[in-house]
Structure formats: C-alpha cells, structure tokens
Design a protein around this motif. Structure first.
Motif, PDB file in Angstrom:
ATOM      1  N   THR A  83     -17.944  67.386 110.272  1.00 18.70           N
ATOM      2  CA  THR A  83     -16.869  66.706 109.540  1.00 18.70           C
ATOM      3  C   THR A  83     -15.668  66.435 110.447  1.00 18.70           C
ATOM      4  OG1 THR A  83     -17.587  67.972 107.626  1.00 18.70           O
ATOM      5  CG2 THR A  83     -15.479  66.830 107.431  1.00 18.70           C
ATOM      6  N   GLU A 109     -13.706  70.649 102.530  1.00 19.41           N
ATOM      7  CA  GLU A 109     -14.384  69.441 103.005  1.00 19.41           C
ATOM      8  C   GLU A 109     -15.811  69.707 103.462  1.00 19.41           C
ATOM      9  OE1 GLU A 109     -11.377  66.970 105.527  1.00 19.41           O
ATOM     10  OE2 GLU A 109     -10.749  69.072 105.493  1.00 19.41           O
ATOM     11  N   SER A 110     -16.032  70.796 104.203  1.00 19.72           N
ATOM     12  CA  SER A 110     -17.356  71.007 104.782  1.00 19.72           C
ATOM     13  C   SER A 110     -18.212  71.968 103.964  1.00 19.72           C
ATOM     14  CB  SER A 110     -17.227  71.556 106.209  1.00 19.72           C
ATOM     15  OG  SER A 110     -16.716  72.874 106.171  1.00 19.72           O
TER      16      SER A 110
END
Ligand code: SF4
Ligand code: SF4
Lengths: 676, 329
Positions: free
Chosen positions: A141, A660-661
């Motif tokens: 990411t 996010e990841s």
C-alpha cells in the motif's frame, strides 16, 4: 547420488541449492548452488537442512474427512466432489462472498495464479488473500502510493556497492541470513551501518549507530531524521525538484519533529537522532532495509511512507547501492502478491476495480468476474467470527498460529459451515478442518518462486510425493474443472505461459528463460533482460510522491495492569508456525520450546529465574513459556517468537488493524508476567 | 604401473569401471557448479575447479539411515548396495581428505556404517592439467587406486592398488620421464597447504591467540553451519529417530560444532555457550587438536569452508588473520 537444482523453501532471499538424493531416491542432503548469484555456494542453517522435513512420518498422505469428530480416509474423487459441492452450495445459498480463499506464500506462482483464478472465475468472489496481509501489506500500500511499485526497489548485489545501510525493523542475520551476511560483509569493506531496533540484534554489534527506539515510534524517528536533514540543508535538491512531487507538504509535515520532541516519543537521546540524520545524509549511496518491525503496526502504512519519504528526500532511489528495500519474508510471498492472490488486484497488480482490467481477465477466462474488491484475510477472520463468511478453503497456511488474537481465529474457524485445508503436515488449522487434502511439498513438484529482489526462479521436482499426496496445481486444476473451467495444463510451464500473457511485468518470463539464475521482473517481453533496479529514469508512477505522515501511538500500550510491551517475531532456527522446522532434526534441536526474552532487571523485580516457566497474559489470552534472561530486549519489553503452538505468541497479540492495509499490530501490545 | 590414455581410452576405462561400480564423475550442473554425479547422467567435466560437494559425502552422507527397529524389537540394517562406489575426479586435497577420515573412522572402535560404504570402493584421482582452464593441479600422494594425470591431449595413468592395476592392464604404457617431470613440477609448485595454516597452528599451540580475537571473529558468525558441513574432514554427526508405521528408523545426520545445541546439556547449561567459544573450538580442533592427535593438520586446504562461509571467516581467512595479528615481528 543425484542432484536437483531448486529454490530454497524458506525465506525470500531466494537461495538456490541442489537437493541430493541417494540410490533409493530418498533425499540425503543439500548443497548450495556454487554459481548462483544469491547463494554463491552458501546457505543459512535452514537452507542446509531444507531436505530434512520432506520424509517426516507426519506427512499427510491421503485425503481425510472429519465425520462425528473422527478423521476418515477418503479417495481424491470423493474429496474433490465434496469440496466443490460444499463451496458451490454455500455460494448458491449465501452468495459467493460468503466464501474465503486463503492462498499461500509457500506455494508456486502457478499455484497462486490458479487459486486466484478459481476464487474469481470459478466461485465468483474476490475474497482471496494470503499471509502477505500479515507481513508486507503495508509495504504494498505505502510504496504503490509513493513510488508506484510495492516491491524491493534494488537488488541484493547492491549491498556490495553501497556506502551506508540503514536497517530498521529487520533482524536480517536471523530472518534473511544471506542478506544479513551481505550487510556484515559490506561493513567489513568499510560501509557504514545504522541499525534501528529496540532489540540488540546481531547486526547491532557491527553498527556505527544503534538506535533502540521504543517499538511503534518509527514515524517519529524517521520524521525527526528528515527534519534534521532539512535543517542541515542536506536534502538532495536536484532530485527533489526533478523527480518528486509534494515536497512542500513534507517539509511542513516534519517541522514539529524536533530532536527533543522525537526523543520524548522514541525514548532516544536527542543527539542520537541528529547523528543518525547526519550519518545517513552524508552517504552518497544509502540503502534502507526494513521488514516486519516497520510493517506490523496499526500505522504500518505510515511507517512505510516515512521510509519512502526519507529515500526521496536524499535521492537514494533509482541508482545502484541505494533504494527502499523491504525484505519479503516467505520464499514466494513476492510471487503470491504478483500473482494476484490479493482481494483487490489480479496478476501484476492490475486492479479489480478497473473495468478494463476486469474485461481483460473476463475475456481470457471466458466468464463474468465480480466487481467489488474482496475481503482481506484479517477482515475475513472477523467476518467468519460474525457468521458472514461461511466457507473457507485454506491452501498451505496455518492462521491458528500466524494470525493475531488466536481466540478470535479459533472462534472464526469453528463457526464456519465448512473449512477445507490443503497442506503437507497436520497443523493447528487442519485440526479444525472438515476436509484435509494432502499436498506435495516443494521438493516434489515443479514451479516458480519469486524472491524478494523480484527474481523469478525455478523450483524443481527431486522426488515423488508420499502416498496419495498431490501437487497443489493438480488439486486446483481438478477444482477448476469441477467449476466448468478448462484446466488441461500439462505442467506448470503451461500455467506460466498463460500467466505471462495476462501480466505485463511477467510478459517475457517462460521456463526456458529461467534456467540458470532466473529473471528479475519487470520483464515485459521475450527479449527483455529483466530489471535489477526499479525507478531508474522515472518512477513507476511517474514522479516520486512525498506522503507526509504524523505520529500515531500504537493501539495498546503498557499500563498498570499489563506493564510490559510484548514484541513478537521469529527466531533464526524456526520458520513461522514451525510445521517444517520443528520436524527438521537439527533445527528443532537448537530451539525446542516456547520461550520469552525478558530483561534481567525485570526478571529480578518479578523474581523470575533463567529457564523458569512463566505465565504471560494479555487482554486476549494467557500462555506459558520458559524465561530467557537477556539484555537483547530493553527493560520493559518482552519478546516471544510465534513458532510454538504450546506457547503461542498470537494467543496474546492484538488484532488492531492498520486502517488501510489491514495488517495486525504484532509488534506492540501490553502483557503481564507471573511465575507459573 | 604407468599407462597412457587417450580421450577415448579414458571413456573406455570409465565404462569398464561403471560395469562393476556405482561410478561418480565430475559434471557441470545447471548453475555452473561442478559436482560428482552418476556416470552417464550428464556431460563429463574433465577440468575445472574442485567439485563443490565434498567427496567424503559419498561415504558419509549428510543424512544416512542406520537401522530400523520393528514392533517386535528386531533390528534391520539397510540393504547393502549392489555395487561398491567408485569416485573419479579427486584432486590431491580431496584424496587427502578421504584418507584423513578413513583413518578416523577405521580407528578402533571402527565405524562399521562408514566401512560398509568405503570398503571395496574405488578412488580415481584426477590431477595435472585438470584445474580451471586446464591449470596445473599438484599430483597426489598415491592415496588412491588410480591417478589420472592430465597432460596435453592425453592422461598418464598410475595404478596404486591391485584393482587399479587390473583396470589399467589393457592400456599402453606411459612415459616415465614425463611422470617424473610432473612430479617435480608438483614439488616446486606449492605446498599442498598454505603456510598460514601451519603458522597459525603453531601460534595456537603456543597459546598466543587471546580470547578477544575469538569474540571479534565470532561476532560475524551467523550460525549457518556451512563451514562444518562443507569440510571433508569434519566427521561429527547426531542421531535422528523417526517413528514410522513399520518401526523406528534411526539415521545419522551431519552435525556442526558452531551450533549451540552441539554441546548443550540437558539442564540447559552449555560449556560452549557462546559463538566465540565455539569458533575457537572449530579452529583449534583443526589446527591444534588434530596435529596433536594425528600428527598433521585437520585442514586439507580444499578451500570449501572459506567458500561456504557467508561472512568470510573460513579457516584460511581466520588463519591469515591470526598470523597477521600475532606472529612476532
Ligand atoms: S537465507 Fe533464506 S533462502 Fe537462503 S538458505 Fe537461508 S532460508 Fe533459504
Ligand atoms: S560458515 Fe561462517 S557463518 Fe557459517 S557457521 Fe561457519 S563460521 Fe559461522
């Protein structure tokens, strides 16, 4: 005595060796490949013992079905029919997204390709992921955003040319030993070394500077270094103006990270931050090397961005001896990502959400493909625990020991309507499966693996698999056929041919070209020599993007009830959940039991003696392990490797995820310790 | 007996040998590594660097089944091989290495597992213009059945045993003067071992190497065990038992004195509990203990551990460092 050249099944370094077999066809040993550019006649202890687990009596040799709590042997046809009926039944009743597929960074590229094809084209879901979620999802990411490509930018040969190596969050001599040795050799020839790690790892003994920052404070440290570099006017202005964007935002973002402020967060003396910045900035060629110490945090992506910012700021990209060098863990974790065993991309990181990419794969496979990106492995566990994911096929992974918060994983897997596992040994995860399928191990099949330096190389068959065990690719072909998809591949080479036509970065890769030392992607066409260094003329995304980040504390820090910070990771002699190394005599002998590293001062305070069994508890669970009194850990921190089922570190860890990841915070949670 | 062989005669000799033996010959493998492999399984490589895997592994393999005990307690030994082994392509260092462990395993109490493989095995040396780019390899000390000495476009063949003589019988006689010249070249060429080994050995025997030297060297050891596993004179092994459906199988497995558990006691205490102590022991064994026991160094100077060590602390490197630091003057 026959010798079969193949790729090491353990770490992502990508060493090659010859499996030696005796007159009876049994493996008798390992010899490093003398001329291979990575191994150069050398291996680490795991490589030298990579033959040892292959004929262990525990190998799974027949399909098994659990009926009334008892495992019964069944034949392949019934097993595959049952597997297909169950998965398609669940998909029909609850929708395809009630299925989850977990692929494996231990199986070949071809097998990852087939499983992602099976999930998407066969069962109509993008719910496919693998253990990269737990190791370098933050890298993928973070680096895609800043550089355009989520892989190691440079090559292992760059260690021989660099002036400085900055190792942050990587215990390289233990986890990527033949990269660690290159770092030690670089130091011998005069390169400078900065190590940032709270533990006194072996590399620290050789470092010009060892920064023992508090776990989870890396953003502050890196921002502090960048602020100092700007303060000193040591940034690479030409590189910044010609090759990057968003610099003003970075300057502003790091402004508040004065040495004093950073010192408060990291626990480092302010002067060390200044020295680190100056030492780093003075090098004409500097490599940044990192691994799980950076990625496995609830702010893992921010950590990666900060690293990328530092490399951009000093112009350390696109040249020999420089780069942002995430060291990938498993021997094929790079390949499993490249092959699209991820919920949001097909092979070569072509996005599921991109209609053109979807159309391309849809045409090639002759079926409509699902549009919405699927579940990440960590979210799938949460969804299964909540009853939303109902059927799961796990290929060569052991989430019961490898995912954070074992209690939750158990609940999730137990709640499934159907769990099937393909593996080479019984594991804590097969213990919960309704159907267990026996697979051929690395030494029993052909395929390709992609190492951390993006080197695609061959694995080769050295012997037959035991009993009825089959190569994963054959198992997956049989399932594709049951889904009505053509899968008449004669061998893995044909699968690679199909993959190459659909994957620009693998476009020039074919088995004949991989003889010798393999090829480093991107390798777009049959004449292309491969790419040792990324981002040479321009970044994959065009300009390198500064992506300023602020410091966020870890999700769970020590407090009065749980006064120690728990750090988890691996040890040199074992591999992940131990299913292979604990069945390798020499490796098992070196480290036989679960242990916890504790600082002697803390041990004294809590009246704990060397080798005494202690109880370690977090808010999520309790385990027992033998105390190892050592100043390798700082006072206030304990370290537990996650290899040991009987003292499973992940019974304690916190499944706080990076937003996010989706990576869990393996490197920081709070525990308490009591004598047993 | 001295004979002379052309290329086709050499092939003939190998064919004849392969009829009665499991013949291993040097081949160049896929990545360029040179290794002994079954005759006929690939192209013969008649000159080049020393084959990488130590030839002693043919008689003492990395993993070797010893016996099986079935449920009645009966002990079965592995079936004897149909034919004995023949190794072709051994240089002077490798012949020396085999002789070294022959003596070790044959000393009372003799190691019957080793002798099972070694007895009746045939050793064929390959020296002369057989090094990389046909460079000169010193002649052997005669510790083989046959020595083939590459010279221009033919091979001189010397028999050192009765079996060797029988095998060479059909070939024409060789030129004794040429052999003498090659022997002279060997003696003027270089000592089989670099001087630094002998000098380091003396410094060690006189206790002139301080502990902090070992600390500094061992800080670079990443515990790969390669130095031991690559060494033709290393003979340590450990036992591995595996329970199978038809009984318990016991094997022996190469061990390494660089590893912590090599000497670790059941209590957890370890008399060699640091890398410094273990590195010291490894070098001491070869350069101080072996000369005391056998009257010669335990290093046959094949260069394998220096190549296998990822961090540059093989025995040549360490010996050179010792001499550099501690030799007087
Ligand atoms: S460094 Fe990695 S790839 Fe190389 S031998 Fe060790 S585990 Fe295998
Ligand atoms: S080869 Fe080198 S690194 Fe490996 S165990 Fe021996 S001394 Fe240590």
């Amino acid at each position: 005595m026959n010798a079969t050249l193949t790729t090491c099944p353990y770490c992502g370094t990508g060493c090659n060796f010859y499996l030696q077999s005796d007159v009876n066809g049994r493996l008798s040993g390992v010899e490093p490949a003398g001329k291979h550019p990575t191994s150069r006649g050398q291996l680490c202890i795991k490589g030298w013992n990579a033959h040892a687990f292959v004929d262990h009596p525990d190998r799974l040799t027949a399909p098994q079905l659990r009926r009334n709590g008892q495992l019964q042997i069944t034949d392949w046809n019934s097993a595959l029919d049952l597997l297909h009926d169950k998965l398609s039944g669940i998909a029909a009743q609850y929708g395809p997204d009630s299925l989850m597929f977990l692929s494996s960074a231990k199986v070949s590229n071809e097998e990852n390709y087939l499983l992602m094809k099976l999930a998407r084209a066969g069962y109509g879901t993008n719910n496919i992921d693998h253990c990269a979620r737990l190791c370098h999802s933050s890298t993928v990411t973070g680096l895609v955003e800043t550089l355009g490509s989520g892989a190691m930018t440079n090559s292992l040969s760059c260690f021989d040319e660099t002036g400085l190596i900055f190792v942050i969050g990587s215990n390289t001599t233990e986890q990527h030993p033949l990269i660690g040795s290159r770092i030690l050799n670089a130091v011998q020839r005069g390169a400078r070394l900065i190590v940032a790690d709270s533990r006194k790892i072996r590399l620290a003994r050789h470092a010009d500077l060892h920064l023992r920052q508090q776990n989870g404070s890396d953003v502050a440290l890196l921002n502090g270094m960048m602020r100092q570099i700007l303060q000193d006017g040591q940034e690479d202005t030409e590189f910044i103006s010609q090759r990057t964007e968003n610099f003003a935002a970075l300057r502003q973002g790091v402004e508040k990270f004065t040495p004093e402020y950073v010192a408060q967060i990291t626990g480092l003396p302010p002067e060390q931050i200044v020295s680190a910045a100056r030492l780093f900035a003075q090098a004409r060629r500097a490599m940044i090397v990192y691994a799980m110490g950076i990625t496995q945090h609830s702010h893992g992506v921010d950590n990666v961005r900060a690293i990328s910012n530092l490399a951009l700021l000093t112009g350390n990209l696109g040249r020999p001896g420089t780069g942002v060098n995430p060291l990938r863990g498993q021997n094929n974790v790079q390949g499993a990502c490249d092959m699209g065993a991820l919920p949001d991309v097909y092979t070569g990181y072509q996005r599921v959400a991109d209609p053109a990419a979807r159309q391309k794969f849809s045409t090639a496979w002759g079926v409509q493909l699902p549009e919405t990106p699927g579940l990440m492995a960590t979210h799938a566990i949460e969804a299964a625990a909540a009853g939303q994911v109902r059927g799961m096929l796990i290929l060569g992974e052991n989430p019961m020991l490898s995912e954070a918060n074992q209690g939750l994983v158990r609940k999730a897997l137990e709640r499934l309507d159907f769990l099937a596992v393909i593996d080479i040994f019984p594991t804590e995860t097969t213990d919960l499966a309704e159907l267990i399928l026996p697979a051929a191990c690395y030494a029993e099949k052909d395929g390709t693996f992609t190492s951390t330096e993006r080197r695609v190389q061959r694995g080769r068959k050295a012997l037959e698999s035991p009993g009825a065990a089959r190569p994963d690719w054959q198992i997956l072909c049989a399932l594709l056929q049951r889904c009505g998809l053509p899968a008449e591949y004669a061998d893995p080479a044909e699968i690679m041919t199909e993959t190459a036509t659909l994957t620009p970065s693998y476009g020039g890769i074919s088995y004949p070209r991989l003889e010798g030392m393999g090829l480093q992607w991107p390798c777009p066409d049959a004449e292309h020599p491969g790419t040792p260094i990324l981002h040479r003329e321009q970044f994959t995304r065009g300009k390198g993007r500064f992506s300023p980040v602020d410091y966020r504390p870890s999700a769970e820090l020590p407090d009065a009830d749980y006064p120690f910070l728990l750090n988890t990771g691996r040890t040199y002699f074992h591999w992940h959940t131990g299913s292979m190394t604990r069945r390798s005599h020499l490796l098992d002998r070196e480290e036989r039991q679960a242990f916890v590293e504790i600082h002697p001062a803390d041990a004294k305070k809590h009246r704990i003696k060397e080798r005494q069994q202690v109880k370690i508890s977090s808010r999520r669970g309790t385990i027992a392990a033998a105390a190892q009194l050592t100043d390798r850990v700082p006072a206030g921190q304990v370290f537990i490797p996650f290899h040991f089922a009987e003292g499973a570190a992940n019974a304690l860890t916190n499944n706080a995820l990076d937003p996010e990841s989706g990576i869990p915070e393996f490197k920081v949670c709070a525990v308490r310790i009591e004598p047993c | 007996m001295l004979k002379q062989l052309t290329r086709s005669a050499l092939e003939h000799l190998l064919q004849q040998t392969a009829a009665d033996y499991r013949l291993q010959v040097p081949q160049r493998l896929a990545d360029g590594t040179r290794q002994l492999a079954p005759y006929g399984s690939g192209e013969l490589s008649l000159f080049g660097e020393t084959p990488q895997r130590k030839p002693t592994s043919a008689f003492f393999p990395q993993t070797e089944p010893l016996l099986k005990i079935d449920s009645t307690g009966a002990v079965q030994l592995p079936a004897a091989a149909e034919k004995p082994l023949a190794l072709f392509g051994l240089d002077a260092h490798d012949l020396h290495g085999i002789a070294f462990i022959d003596r070790f395993f044959s000393a009372a109490p003799a190691d019957d597992v080793y002798l099972r493989q070694r007895t009746n095995a045939l050793l064929i040396g390959l020296t002369g213009a057989a090094g990389p780019d046909q460079s000169f390899l010193p002649l052997s000390a005669g510790n083989c059945d046959i020595e083939l000495i590459a010279s221009n476009d033919h091979w001189l063949a010397v028999a050192y045993s009765e079996t060797g003589e029988q095998l060479l019988e059909p070939f024409p006689d060789g030129d004794n003067d040429r052999l003498r010249a090659l022997r002279e070249e060997t003696s003027s060429y270089r000592a089989i071992r670099p001087d630094s080994l002998q000098k380091a050995s003396e410094l060690l025997l006189h206790d002139r190497v301080p502990d902090d030297f070992w600390e500094a060297i061992a800080a670079r050891c990443i515990l790969c065990s390669g130095c031991n596993l690559a060494c033709p004179t290393c003979t340590c092994f450990c036992l591995q038992d595996r329970q199978r459906a038809d009984g318990t199988e016991r094997s022996r497995v190469w061990d390494s004195c660089q590893l912590d558990a090599f000497m670790r006691e059941a209590s957890g205490h370890n008399p060699l509990g640091s890398e410094a102590l273990r590195t010291r022991r490894r070098i001491h064994h070869k350069l101080a203990a072996d000369p005391q026991r056998w009257g010669e160094l335990g290093c046959v100077a094949c260069g394998r551990c220096d190549r296998a060590c990822p961090t540059g602390i093989g025995i040549f490197a360490v010996a050179e460092e010792i001499v550099k630091r501690y030799e007087k003057g």
